[in-house]
Motif scaffolding. Structure first.
Motif, PDB file in Angstrom:
ATOM      1  N   TYR A  82       0.834  -1.184   0.000  1.00 27.61           N
ATOM      2  CA  TYR A  82       0.000   0.000   0.000  1.00 27.61           C
ATOM      3  C   TYR A  82       0.874   1.240   0.000  1.00 27.61           C
ATOM      4  O   TYR A  82       2.040   1.197   0.373  1.00 27.61           O
ATOM      5  N   ARG A  83       0.266   2.325  -0.428  1.00 28.33           N
ATOM      6  CA  ARG A  83       0.979   3.607  -0.521  1.00 28.33           C
ATOM      7  C   ARG A  83      -0.047   4.676  -0.186  1.00 28.33           C
ATOM      8  O   ARG A  83      -1.173   4.597  -0.655  1.00 28.33           O
ATOM      9  N   THR A  84       0.325   5.661   0.633  1.00 28.01           N
ATOM     10  CA  THR A  84      -0.664   6.674   0.988  1.00 28.01           C
ATOM     11  C   THR A  84      -0.277   8.046   0.458  1.00 28.01           C
ATOM     12  O   THR A  84       0.890   8.361   0.291  1.00 28.01           O
ATOM     13  N   GLN A  85      -1.322   8.830   0.241  1.00 29.88           N
ATOM     14  CA  GLN A  85      -1.113  10.211  -0.199  1.00 29.88           C
ATOM     15  C   GLN A  85      -2.099  11.090   0.552  1.00 29.88           C
ATOM     16  O   GLN A  85      -3.236  10.701   0.791  1.00 29.88           O
ATOM     17  N   LEU A  86      -1.639  12.255   0.912  1.00 28.66           N
ATOM     18  CA  LEU A  86      -2.488  13.161   1.668  1.00 28.66           C
ATOM     19  C   LEU A  86      -2.808  14.378   0.818  1.00 28.66           C
ATOM     20  O   LEU A  86      -1.963  14.861   0.071  1.00 28.66           O
ATOM     21  N   TYR A  87      -4.033  14.871   0.980  1.00 24.45           N
ATOM     22  CA  TYR A  87      -4.455  16.021   0.187  1.00 24.45           C
ATOM     23  C   TYR A  87      -3.816  17.286   0.740  1.00 24.45           C
ATOM     24  O   TYR A  87      -3.971  17.602   1.913  1.00 24.45           O
ATOM     25  N   ASP A  88      -3.098  17.992  -0.108  1.00 17.85           N
ATOM     26  CA  ASP A  88      -2.460  19.232   0.303  1.00 17.85           C
ATOM     27  C   ASP A  88      -3.335  20.395  -0.155  1.00 17.85           C
ATOM     28  O   ASP A  88      -3.470  20.635  -1.351  1.00 17.85           O
ATOM     29  N   LYS A  89      -3.903  21.123   0.802  1.00 14.29           N
ATOM     30  CA  LYS A  89      -4.865  22.156   0.432  1.00 14.29           C
ATOM     31  C   LYS A  89      -4.232  23.299  -0.336  1.00 14.29           C
ATOM     32  O   LYS A  89      -4.851  23.907  -1.186  1.00 14.29           O
ATOM     33  N   GLN A  90      -2.968  23.562  -0.025  1.00 10.90           N
ATOM     34  CA  GLN A  90      -2.333  24.713  -0.694  1.00 10.90           C
ATOM     35  C   GLN A  90      -2.090  24.393  -2.159  1.00 10.90           C
ATOM     36  O   GLN A  90      -2.370  25.188  -3.031  1.00 10.90           O
ATOM     37  N   ARG A  91      -1.580  23.199  -2.407  1.00 14.11           N
ATOM     38  CA  ARG A  91      -1.296  22.881  -3.805  1.00 14.11           C
ATOM     39  C   ARG A  91      -2.483  22.221  -4.479  1.00 14.11           C
ATOM     40  O   ARG A  91      -2.441  21.935  -5.654  1.00 14.11           O
ATOM     41  N   GLU A  92      -3.499  21.929  -3.671  1.00 18.59           N
ATOM     42  CA  GLU A  92      -4.728  21.339  -4.183  1.00 18.59           C
ATOM     43  C   GLU A  92      -4.485  20.058  -4.968  1.00 18.59           C
ATOM     44  O   GLU A  92      -5.015  19.851  -6.037  1.00 18.59           O
ATOM     45  N   GLU A  93      -3.629  19.244  -4.403  1.00 18.68           N
ATOM     46  CA  GLU A  93      -3.431  17.940  -5.038  1.00 18.68           C
ATOM     47  C   GLU A  93      -2.956  16.956  -3.972  1.00 18.68           C
ATOM     48  O   GLU A  93      -2.657  17.348  -2.853  1.00 18.68           O
ATOM     49  N   TYR A  94      -2.904  15.732  -4.378  1.00 20.28           N
ATOM     50  CA  TYR A  94      -2.481  14.698  -3.447  1.00 20.28           C
ATOM     51  C   TYR A  94      -0.989  14.511  -3.522  1.00 20.28           C
ATOM     52  O   TYR A  94      -0.434  14.279  -4.586  1.00 20.28           O
ATOM     53  N   LEU A  95      -0.344  14.635  -2.382  1.00 21.38           N
ATOM     54  CA  LEU A  95       1.096  14.451  -2.312  1.00 21.38           C
ATOM     55  C   LEU A  95       1.413  13.286  -1.380  1.00 21.38           C
ATOM     56  O   LEU A  95       0.611  12.959  -0.519  1.00 21.38           O
ATOM     57  N   PRO A  96       2.561  12.665  -1.552  1.00 23.34           N
ATOM     58  CA  PRO A  96       2.905  11.573  -0.637  1.00 23.34           C
ATOM     59  C   PRO A  96       2.845  12.024   0.815  1.00 23.34           C
ATOM     60  O   PRO A  96       3.251  13.128   1.138  1.00 23.34           O
ATOM     61  N   ALA A  97       2.311  11.168   1.658  1.00 27.74           N
ATOM     62  CA  ALA A  97       2.061  11.563   3.040  1.00 27.74           C
ATOM     63  C   ALA A  97       3.353  11.789   3.801  1.00 27.74           C
ATOM     64  O   ALA A  97       4.409  11.276   3.460  1.00 27.74           O
ATOM     65  N   THR A  98       3.245  12.563   4.855  1.00 22.96           N
ATOM     66  CA  THR A  98       4.419  12.867   5.673  1.00 22.96           C
ATOM     67  C   THR A  98       4.884  11.623   6.425  1.00 22.96           C
ATOM     68  O   THR A  98       4.149  10.654   6.558  1.00 22.96           O
ATOM     69  N   GLN A  99       6.085  11.682   6.921  1.00 24.35           N
ATOM     70  CA  GLN A  99       6.657  10.517   7.579  1.00 24.35           C
ATOM     71  C   GLN A  99       5.886  10.096   8.819  1.00 24.35           C
ATOM     72  O   GLN A  99       5.868   8.944   9.174  1.00 24.35           O
ATOM     73  N   GLY A 100       5.301  11.062   9.508  1.00 25.39           N
ATOM     74  CA  GLY A 100       4.634  10.735  10.753  1.00 25.39           C
ATOM     75  C   GLY A 100       3.349   9.950  10.571  1.00 25.39           C
ATOM     76  O   GLY A 100       2.880   9.281  11.496  1.00 25.39           O
ATOM     77  N   LEU A 101       2.815   9.985   9.384  1.00 28.41           N
ATOM     78  CA  LEU A 101       1.526   9.354   9.160  1.00 28.41           C
ATOM     79  C   LEU A 101       1.728   7.923   8.717  1.00 28.41           C
ATOM     80  O   LEU A 101       2.392   7.656   7.730  1.00 28.41           O
TER      81      LEU A 101
END
Lengths: 257, 219
Positions: B48-67
């Protein structure tokens, strides 16, 4: 268009007869040998010495596109969507089947990147839909159980995108295979369809078994419940009848039937 | 001199990073479970691979290390056989020891609500079962197999899987048959007992009322 010159890459000066393109995904390495390959047109070409090497780009596509098969639980009044990025021209198949729950039906919808509905069916038990991607982008398919108030459903789906990855990274469909190899390929395809039938049989059996277990528990509860009700009703009938003829009453009331 | 046109390569690489697997969205405290009904001694590999929605860039970016994601796998007897936390990208493997429905559950370990900020986490998931989980390149390298040998090996693995599934099918059919026979028995007993209760109640009612009316001098 970006060009990478091989002489800028480290090599010991010998004639290059093997080019290895290493992707960013760890563990996967595509080795592209130099040599003469026939048409059709491709996106990637490698020139070795004075010969033009045609590599089927579809081959690279084959390495990466795969199928997904999942079984998940869909709670009542819920909708679950899945997304996949598909390249233009890829042949895809979506198959789904409801395994357990209620009337064993679910709503399914498949949309292309622009939102056009390619497939929409309400309250279907199982179905199979094949299409060829007409656009590049994210395709979305959703399963909805919003019409149900309290039954959870288990839904199985199989979304095949393109062909299965070939066994060898440098496998090329146009290359002639020996008789043994082509026999192996046809056996492999036949076994794949056997496994597919087995999966569908397993799902049907799971469905039948879940209904049978439901019936069993229902019969158990119902039989005990009905025996209790029977006893309670008959005793209360007698008690009620007795109360009609109690000494407190002076007039004889007509006993209702 | 070798010239490689990399445009298509980059294009494919782009699509690869997006098209490698199916994805879905998961809420912050949401737990998503997938069921795999498999025979015993079957290996399952999940990526699995996760991505988090970045509101500033308005796109999904790879999630931060803490998540990270918490993966829990339960066997058919509801016993937990795998319960681990992985990072934002992970790979979990397990082998079934009992045939039946195994449940694979994923939920994020985020306790900081600010991370999600009302958005959703995009999870790319790929589960490979049995024969599909084999890495043939590795097997070929380890056992030094020729092409033909590798193909035959793949066929052997496939037939193995079919055989295990058939075995499991026999066991399930037995359970199904037992359930049906138990229902049959229960219906039979219930109908006999119900009839007896009905008759007994009827007799008791009549006798009781007769003696009651006699006592009341109405009969």
């Amino acid at each position: 268009m970006e060009e990478v010159r091989m002489d800028s890459l480290p090599h010991n000066g010998d004639e290059i007869d093997h080019v290895a393109l290493r992707w960013s995904h760890p563990g996967k390495q595509l080795e592209v040998p130099c040599g003469l390959r026939p048409e059709p047109p491709e996106l990637l070409s490698i020139m070795c010495g004075s010969r033009l090497l045609q590599v089927l780009c579809a081959q690279l596509l084959w390495v990466w596109v795969m199928g997904s098969e999942l079984t998940f639980e869909l709670p009542d009044n819920a909708k679950q969507c899945f997304y996949e990025d598909i390249i233009l021209g890829t042949k895809c198949t979506l198959e789904f089947q409801v395994v357990t729950g209620g009337h064993y039906d679910v709503d399914c919808r498949l949309e292309d990147p622009e939102g056009t509905t390619l497939y929409k069916e309400m309250k279907k038990q199982y179905d199979s839909f094949t299409f060829t991607a007409a656009k590049n982008g994210t395709y979305k398919f959703c399963f909805s159980n919003e019409f149900s108030t309290f039954t959870h459903k288990t839904v199985y789906f199989d979304f095949q995108v393109g062909d299965d990855p070939p066994l060898f990274p440098n496998e090329n469909r146009v290359t002639a295979l020996t008789q043994m190899e082509s026999a192996c390929v046809s056996i492999h395809e036949a076994l794949k369809s056997v496994i597919d039938y087995q999966t569908h049989f397993r799902l049907r059996e799971a469905q039948g078994r879940s209904r049978a277990e439901d019936l069993n528990t229902r019969v158990a509860f119902w039989s005990i419940g009905e025996a209790v009700i029977l006893l309670v009703v008959s005793i209360s009938q007698v008690v009620l009848l007795r109360s009609f003829f109690s000494d407190k009453k002076t007039t004889t009331t007509r006993v209702g039937s | 001199m070798v010239v490689v046109r990399m445009k298509s390569v980059f294009l494919l690489q782009l699509f690869y990073s997006l098209a490698s697997s199916l994805y879905f969205h998961i809420g912050e405290t949401e737990k998503k479970c997938f069921i795999e009904e498999i025979p015993d001694e079957t290996m399952i590999i999940g990526n699995y691979r996760t991505q988090l929605y970045d509101k500033q860039r308005e796109e999904y970016l790879p999630a931060t290390q803490g998540l990270g994601m918490f993966v829990e796998v339960k066997d058919p007897d509801d016993k937990v056989i795998l319960s681990r936390q992985y990072g934002s990208e992970g790979r979990f493997t397990f082998t079934s020891h009992t045939p039946g429905e195994h449940q694979i559950c994923l939920h994020s370990n985020s306790s900081k609500f600010a991370l999600f900020a009302g958005g959703m986490l995009r999870v790319h998931l790929d589960i490979q079962v049995g024969e599909h989980a084999n890495n043939y390149a590795e097997i070929a390298a380890k056992d030094k197999l020729t092409e033909l040998q590798l193909r035959v090996r793949q066929l052997v693995e496939q037939v193995d899987q079919i055989q295990k599934e058939q075995n499991y099918q026999r066991y399930r059919e037995e359970r199904f048959r037992q359930t049906s026979e138990s229902t049959n028995q229960r219906v039979l007993w219930w109908s006999i007992v119900q009839t007896l209760i009905l008759v007994a109640i009827g007799i008791w009612q009549m006798r009781h009322l007769k003696s009651f009316f006699e006592a009341k001098k109405l009969v």
